[in-house]
Write an enzyme that holds these catalytic residues in place. Structure first.
Site, PDB file in Angstrom:
ATOM      1  N   ASP A 136     -10.462  -1.642  13.949  1.00  0.00           N
ATOM      2  CA  ASP A 136      -9.763  -1.938  12.704  1.00  0.00           C
ATOM      3  C   ASP A 136     -10.350  -1.037  11.630  1.00  0.00           C
ATOM      4  OD1 ASP A 136      -8.843  -2.930  10.308  1.00  0.00           O
ATOM      5  OD2 ASP A 136      -9.042  -5.040  10.877  1.00  0.00           O
TER       6      ASP A 136
ATOM      7  N   LYS B 262      -1.508   5.157  -2.310  1.00  0.00           N
ATOM      8  CA  LYS B 262      -1.171   6.531  -1.912  1.00  0.00           C
ATOM      9  C   LYS B 262      -1.443   7.514  -3.055  1.00  0.00           C
ATOM     10  CE  LYS B 262       0.113   5.738   2.375  1.00  0.00           C
ATOM     11  NZ  LYS B 262      -0.657   6.224   3.527  1.00  0.00           N
TER      12      LYS B 262
ATOM     13  N   TYR C 146       1.102  -0.515  -2.700  1.00  0.00           N
ATOM     14  CA  TYR C 146       1.205   0.592  -1.737  1.00  0.00           C
ATOM     15  C   TYR C 146       1.200   1.947  -2.440  1.00  0.00           C
ATOM     16  CZ  TYR C 146       3.145   3.600   1.965  1.00  0.00           C
ATOM     17  OH  TYR C 146       3.356   4.610   2.876  1.00  0.00           O
TER      18      TYR C 146
END
Ligand SMILES: NC(=O)c1ccc[n+]([C@@H]2O[C@H](COP(=O)([O-])OP(=O)(O)OC[C@H]3O[C@@H](n4cnc5c(N)ncnc54)[C@H](OP(=O)(O)O)[C@@H]3O)[C@@H](O)[C@H]2O)c1
Ligand SMILES: *[C@@H]1O[C@H](CO)[C@@H](O)[C@H](O)[C@H]1NC(C)=O
Length: 255
Positions: free
Chosen positions: A67, A166, A162
């Protein structure tokens, strides 16, 4: 034509998120080119399955269950690679995720999952890879799977962290480039920023709502292999050429 993958043949590449979508396509492309690929995913069984299908190829695919939002798993993976394989020459930080957790009412726990993988996991893996490359005097290559959402906030997605994660990848790419330069290292760093790609993150997601399905069906879309082609291109450039940012959109993309 000076593009060539020759210098990577037989070398080791770590590809995170190699069990599906873009990461699986990158792992496949690199094995075809003759590299030894260490594919990472929490569900590594899927990588093992693919490894069997690739047994007749030039390179080799190993699967590691890890992970990459957890530092101990990342460190264990690099330790395993050090003990069992030749030194790492390429790191593709591809594993990434979003979350259904908006900024006004979303859960902190969900936000953390996104940053732990997309930002911290990527940074920890990068640090460990650079360490190996420095120790072994390798002019390696680090590739960050970014997104067009790392350069603009898209208003069709679930509003969440998100895009922010990024945008961090965009900054981390340039920061790493500057740091490597300051140390006189010839390790390359490339950000690859896809538009919409068919994958389990998008239109193939098992829990896709009919509304989202309808949205995706109207949008032009890339295949994972299109992104793998871009990665191979960046890797194939001569030693003095660094593809810093590679944006790949399906033709006709609106955003
Ligand atoms: N699809 C798009 O439209 C698109 C566009 C731009 C950028 N991207 C970026 O491209 C990258 C790959 O996305 P994709 O579309 O190929 O998604 P995907 O099909 O959902 O694949 C994600 C991969 O990451 C692995 N992964 C997820 N969480 C992980 C963790 N904590 N540790 C290790 N591996 C983990 C998954 O395997 P397990 O679940 O088994 O761990 C899987 O192999 C992401 O960084 C994404 O942000 C995608
Ligand atoms: C934000 O998240 C909450 C809790 O998950 C949800 O009830 C709400 O509809 C969401 N709002 C928007 C605009 O997505």
């Amino acid at each position: 034509m000076v593009l060539s993958m020759d210098r990577w043949v037989g070398k080791v590449a770590i590809v995170t998120g190699a069990s599906s979508g873009i990461g699986a396509a990158i792992a496949y492309a690199l094995v075809e080119k003759g590299l030894t690929v260490l594919g990472i995913a929490r569900g590594a069984e899927r990588i093992e399955e693919r490894a069997k299908q690739l047994s007749d190829k030039k390179g080799k695919l190993h699967a590691i269950k890890a992970d990459f939002s957890k530092e101990e798993d990342i460190l264990k993976t690099f330790k395993w690679a050090k003990d069992n394989l030749e030194p790492v020459h390429i790191l593709v930080n591809n594993a990434g995720r979003g979350a259904k957790a908006n900024l006004t009412e979303g859960e902190t726990r969900q936000w953390k999952k996104v940053f732990n993988l997309n930002v911290l996991g990527l940074s920890i893996a990068t640090r460990e890879a650079v360490k190996v490359m420095k120790e072994n005097k390798i002019n390696g290559h680090i590739i960050h799977m970014n997104s067009i959402a790392g350069h603009q906030v898209l208003n069709f997605e679930v509003p969440s962290v998100y895009s922010a994660s990024k945008f961090a990848v965009t900054a981390l790419t340039e920061t790493l480039r500057q740091e490597l330069n300051q140390q006189g290292l010839k390790i390359k760093v490339t950000s690859v920023s896809p538009g919409l790609v068919e994958s389990e993150m998008t239109n193939l997601h098992p829990n896709l709502t009919p509304e989202m399905k309808a949205v995706y069906e109207k949008m032009p879309i890339l295949q994972s292999e299109d992104i793998a082609d871009g990665v191979v291109y960046a890797l194939s450039t001569p030693e003095h050429v660094q593809v810093h940012e590679l944006t790949i959109k399906p033709i006709g993309e609106k955003v």
